[in-house]
Design an enzyme around this catalytic site. Structure first.
Site, PDB file in Angstrom:
ATOM      1  N   ALA A 266      38.227  54.449  46.981  1.00  0.00           N
ATOM      2  CA  ALA A 266      38.320  54.165  48.408  1.00  0.00           C
ATOM      3  C   ALA A 266      39.661  54.593  48.999  1.00  0.00           C
ATOM      4  CB  ALA A 266      38.094  52.677  48.663  1.00  0.00           C
ATOM      5  N   LYS A 267      40.627  54.863  48.121  1.00  0.00           N
ATOM      6  CA  LYS A 267      41.956  55.365  48.519  1.00  0.00           C
ATOM      7  C   LYS A 267      42.554  54.562  49.673  1.00  0.00           C
ATOM      8  CE  LYS A 267      41.097  60.091  46.904  1.00  0.00           C
ATOM      9  NZ  LYS A 267      39.652  60.005  46.563  1.00  0.00           N
ATOM     10  N   ARG A 268      42.523  53.264  49.540  1.00  0.00           N
ATOM     11  CA  ARG A 268      43.043  52.400  50.594  1.00  0.00           C
ATOM     12  C   ARG A 268      44.576  52.386  50.575  1.00  0.00           C
ATOM     13  NH1 ARG A 268      38.190  52.961  52.149  1.00  0.00           N
ATOM     14  NH2 ARG A 268      36.906  51.136  52.624  1.00  0.00           N
TER      15      ARG A 268
END
Length: 279
Positions: free
Chosen positions: A97-99
């Site tokens: 999700a590469k938050r």
């Protein structure tokens, strides 16, 4: 009873099932190649076929959250079920999700994927540190509490990444090297390895100028359709190669929709990677 860390579970899973992470990336062109429509029904058919075919044999799965989120709540429901089913079958789930954010917002992102009672609870989460590594603290803290892990973007395979990740700080270190050093600190003293990993592209060639020995996992996208091969892994990762989690997406998924062909493709990659890492 003390909970087992993500690093320990990952080491055990890769030793038992082979060092392979299969990316679950239901993008429109792949759905089309399976003869599926680019809608929720197609998403469901694709995702559950992958789960049923591979959940009991592959060590790690990396669903790309965006390909589910684009269908709204119905797509997220598919992701929730797939995540639960993969984990129930013994697979580990790295939510891609590469938050990245700060303060309470970063904490909310962490709670979405790293809180044990969340419907999207995952074994690990990809995160972006480019608001400063310290901005990840809510995710680091919750991952430790939950026995989960993080994969921090450090040296990514996309060409655009170099303008940030290879930029040089005042102290002479690159940004990417700085992220690796932070992760080494997080993992200090952990056995068999720590739970805080880096994303390092398998397509980047010789990285001997970087210290990849962070005592943690190295998630390595780029094998297969992006051009890297299992044989490249020792060249790219050197002495840290045993902790590499090689990700293959299209190289496995394009074998579908036949479940047996998917299993064969995954087993072939796992065997090739195991041989390359052992060699």
């Amino acid at each position: 009873m003390t909970q087992e860390s993500f690093g320990a579970r990952l080491r055990a899973a890769m030793d038992a099932r082979g060092p392979l992470c299969v990316g679950v990336d239901p993008h429109a062109s792949l759905l089309g190649s399976w003869g599926l429509a680019d809608d929720v029904a197609g998403l469901e058919r694709f995702t559950y076929t992958v789960v049923e075919a591979l959940a009991e044999t592959v060590a790690v799965f990396k669903p790309q959250a965006a390909f589910f989120e684009r269908f709204g709540s119905r797509g997220i429901a598919v992701l929730e079920r797939a995540t639960a089913d993969l984990r129930a079958a013994g697979g580990l789930v790295v939510m891609d999700a590469k938050r990245g954010d700060i303060g309470s917002t970063m904490a909310a992102y962490a709670e979405t994927f790293l809180r044990k009672d969340s419907p999207l609870f995952s074994d690990a989460l990809t995160v972006s540190p480019y608001l400063g590594y310290g901005s990840l603290k809510p995710a680091v803290d919750l991952a430790r509490e939950s026995g989960a892990g993080l994969f921090v973007l450090a040296l990514t395979s996309n060409p655009e990444g170099a303008e940030v990740q290879r930029a040089v700080r005042e102290d002479g270190r690159t940004i990417g090297a700085t992220m690796l050093a932070h992760l080494a600190e997080e993992n200090a003293g952990e056995t068999p390895m720590g739970s805080f990993g880096a994303v390092v592209g398998a397509t980047l060639g010789d990285l001997s100028s970087f210290d990849l020995d962070i005592n943690g996992p190295l998630l390595a996208p780029g094998i297969g359709a992006q051009g890297a091969t299992p044989a490249d892994l020792p060249v790219v990762f050197g002495a840290a190669v045993r902790n590499v989690v090689p990700n293959v997406s299209r190289g496995v998924l394009r074998a579908g929709p036949d479940a047996s062909a998917l299993r064969d493709a995954a087993a072939r990659y796992a065997d090739e990677i195991r041989a390359a890492v052992a060699g």
